[in-house]
Design a protein around this motif. Sequence first.
Motif, PDB file in Angstrom:
ATOM      1  N   ILE A  62      37.948  49.623  40.448  1.00 52.83           N
ATOM      2  CA  ILE A  62      37.453  48.376  41.020  1.00 52.83           C
ATOM      3  C   ILE A  62      38.620  47.765  41.777  1.00 52.83           C
ATOM      4  O   ILE A  62      39.723  47.655  41.242  1.00 52.83           O
ATOM      5  CB  ILE A  62      36.977  47.402  39.922  1.00 52.83           C
ATOM      6  CG1 ILE A  62      35.836  48.036  39.130  1.00 52.83           C
ATOM      7  CG2 ILE A  62      36.560  46.065  40.535  1.00 52.83           C
ATOM      8  CD1 ILE A  62      35.503  47.293  37.858  1.00 52.83           C
ATOM      9  N   GLN A  63      38.384  47.387  43.015  1.00 51.04           N
ATOM     10  CA  GLN A  63      39.460  46.810  43.816  1.00 51.04           C
ATOM     11  C   GLN A  63      38.984  45.513  44.446  1.00 51.04           C
ATOM     12  O   GLN A  63      37.845  45.425  44.918  1.00 51.04           O
ATOM     13  CB  GLN A  63      39.884  47.787  44.906  1.00 51.04           C
ATOM     14  CG  GLN A  63      41.075  47.306  45.706  1.00 51.04           C
ATOM     15  CD  GLN A  63      41.643  48.405  46.579  1.00 51.04           C
ATOM     16  OE1 GLN A  63      41.695  49.556  46.168  1.00 51.04           O
ATOM     17  NE2 GLN A  63      42.057  48.050  47.767  1.00 51.04           N
ATOM     18  N   MET A  64      39.847  44.526  44.413  1.00 52.88           N
ATOM     19  CA  MET A  64      39.513  43.261  45.063  1.00 52.88           C
ATOM     20  C   MET A  64      40.741  42.731  45.794  1.00 52.88           C
ATOM     21  O   MET A  64      41.875  42.930  45.362  1.00 52.88           O
ATOM     22  CB  MET A  64      38.983  42.239  44.050  1.00 52.88           C
ATOM     23  CG  MET A  64      39.870  41.958  42.884  1.00 52.88           C
ATOM     24  SD  MET A  64      39.056  41.075  41.504  1.00 52.88           S
ATOM     25  CE  MET A  64      38.600  39.536  42.223  1.00 52.88           C
ATOM     26  N   THR A  65      40.491  42.126  46.924  1.00 48.35           N
ATOM     27  CA  THR A  65      41.541  41.487  47.691  1.00 48.35           C
ATOM     28  C   THR A  65      41.151  40.029  47.835  1.00 48.35           C
ATOM     29  O   THR A  65      40.055  39.725  48.309  1.00 48.35           O
ATOM     30  CB  THR A  65      41.693  42.156  49.072  1.00 48.35           C
ATOM     31  OG1 THR A  65      41.978  43.543  48.876  1.00 48.35           O
ATOM     32  CG2 THR A  65      42.826  41.522  49.862  1.00 48.35           C
ATOM     33  N   VAL A  66      42.019  39.153  47.368  1.00 48.88           N
ATOM     34  CA  VAL A  66      41.721  37.722  47.387  1.00 48.88           C
ATOM     35  C   VAL A  66      42.880  36.975  48.037  1.00 48.88           C
ATOM     36  O   VAL A  66      44.029  37.451  48.018  1.00 48.88           O
ATOM     37  CB  VAL A  66      41.460  37.161  45.964  1.00 48.88           C
ATOM     38  CG1 VAL A  66      40.243  37.817  45.330  1.00 48.88           C
ATOM     39  CG2 VAL A  66      42.676  37.317  45.078  1.00 48.88           C
ATOM     40  N   PRO A  67      42.599  35.805  48.598  1.00 53.78           N
ATOM     41  CA  PRO A  67      43.694  35.001  49.144  1.00 53.78           C
ATOM     42  C   PRO A  67      44.706  34.666  48.037  1.00 53.78           C
ATOM     43  O   PRO A  67      44.309  34.396  46.904  1.00 53.78           O
ATOM     44  CB  PRO A  67      42.994  33.738  49.657  1.00 53.78           C
ATOM     45  CG  PRO A  67      41.580  34.169  49.917  1.00 53.78           C
ATOM     46  CD  PRO A  67      41.289  35.189  48.844  1.00 53.78           C
ATOM     47  N   ALA A  68      45.967  34.687  48.381  1.00 54.84           N
ATOM     48  CA  ALA A  68      47.026  34.367  47.409  1.00 54.84           C
ATOM     49  C   ALA A  68      47.149  32.856  47.297  1.00 54.84           C
ATOM     50  O   ALA A  68      48.125  32.245  47.734  1.00 54.84           O
ATOM     51  CB  ALA A  68      48.341  35.011  47.837  1.00 54.84           C
ATOM     52  N   LYS A  69      46.096  32.252  46.722  1.00 52.13           N
ATOM     53  CA  LYS A  69      46.036  30.801  46.537  1.00 52.13           C
ATOM     54  C   LYS A  69      45.666  30.517  45.086  1.00 52.13           C
ATOM     55  O   LYS A  69      44.930  31.297  44.477  1.00 52.13           O
ATOM     56  CB  LYS A  69      44.971  30.192  47.455  1.00 52.13           C
ATOM     57  CG  LYS A  69      45.301  30.335  48.926  1.00 52.13           C
ATOM     58  CD  LYS A  69      44.214  29.715  49.786  1.00 52.13           C
ATOM     59  CE  LYS A  69      44.584  29.834  51.254  1.00 52.13           C
ATOM     60  NZ  LYS A  69      43.508  29.346  52.125  1.00 52.13           N
ATOM     61  N   PRO A  70      46.142  29.399  44.536  1.00 52.69           N
ATOM     62  CA  PRO A  70      45.904  29.101  43.123  1.00 52.69           C
ATOM     63  C   PRO A  70      44.430  29.137  42.726  1.00 52.69           C
ATOM     64  O   PRO A  70      44.095  29.575  41.626  1.00 52.69           O
ATOM     65  CB  PRO A  70      46.469  27.687  42.951  1.00 52.69           C
ATOM     66  CG  PRO A  70      47.422  27.486  44.074  1.00 52.69           C
ATOM     67  CD  PRO A  70      46.946  28.363  45.200  1.00 52.69           C
ATOM     68  N   GLU A  71      43.541  28.707  43.611  1.00 49.88           N
ATOM     69  CA  GLU A  71      42.120  28.630  43.246  1.00 49.88           C
ATOM     70  C   GLU A  71      41.469  29.997  43.038  1.00 49.88           C
ATOM     71  O   GLU A  71      40.388  30.085  42.473  1.00 49.88           O
ATOM     72  CB  GLU A  71      41.326  27.808  44.270  1.00 49.88           C
ATOM     73  CG  GLU A  71      41.436  28.279  45.699  1.00 49.88           C
ATOM     74  CD  GLU A  71      42.512  27.552  46.510  1.00 49.88           C
ATOM     75  OE1 GLU A  71      43.607  27.247  45.970  1.00 49.88           O
ATOM     76  OE2 GLU A  71      42.257  27.303  47.700  1.00 49.88           O
ATOM     77  N   TYR A  72      42.134  31.087  43.445  1.00 47.54           N
ATOM     78  CA  TYR A  72      41.568  32.420  43.254  1.00 47.54           C
ATOM     79  C   TYR A  72      42.101  33.125  42.010  1.00 47.54           C
ATOM     80  O   TYR A  72      41.602  34.181  41.643  1.00 47.54           O
ATOM     81  CB  TYR A  72      41.781  33.281  44.506  1.00 47.54           C
ATOM     82  CG  TYR A  72      40.965  32.757  45.658  1.00 47.54           C
ATOM     83  CD1 TYR A  72      39.604  33.029  45.747  1.00 47.54           C
ATOM     84  CD2 TYR A  72      41.541  31.949  46.628  1.00 47.54           C
ATOM     85  CE1 TYR A  72      38.844  32.520  46.784  1.00 47.54           C
ATOM     86  CE2 TYR A  72      40.786  31.442  47.669  1.00 47.54           C
ATOM     87  CZ  TYR A  72      39.440  31.731  47.732  1.00 47.54           C
ATOM     88  OH  TYR A  72      38.678  31.216  48.748  1.00 47.54           O
TER      89      TYR A  72
END
Length: 161
Positions: free
Chosen positions: A9-19
């Motif tokens: 399973i791979q996910m790319t998320v913004p490097a922001k606290p809310e994620y």
Amino acid sequence: MKQHEADHIQMTVPAKPEYVGVVRLTVSGVANRLGFTYDDIEDMKIAVAEACTNVVNHAYQGKGMMNVSFYLYDNRIEIIIADRGQSFDVKGLRERLGPLDASMPVGDLKEGGLGLFLINTLMDKVEINDESGIVLMMTKYLQGDEVELNVDGVSSAQPEQ
């Protein structure tokens, strides 16, 4: 005997606290599906949140992507967190990973070192590569047999009269 291929399973998320919470929820769901205990899942959630927070605070200051991969095996979960948004070749990465040296005095660890120390305490195996950004691989083994024995031992105990 051929080793069972891992589900990936791979996910790319913004490097922001809310994620960070999104990644924590994903870890919780995936680990629960594999049959990890509540305590192990809580440990993994803390370790993953710490690793993600390090990326948010130190890699980009909120401008970039964080790549999170989960490799699911019959007896373990491997969680890889990288502070680069691109995909990476796990086989090649494994050759470059090295153990996190938790025996170093805490003051000698890099900025965010207390987080790495905590991650190392909560997970069964932690490896790190810092050639181009930070790649952290954390492994937690499923302790199924141990849990079964403890459950049987508790359920067969007779209360004292």
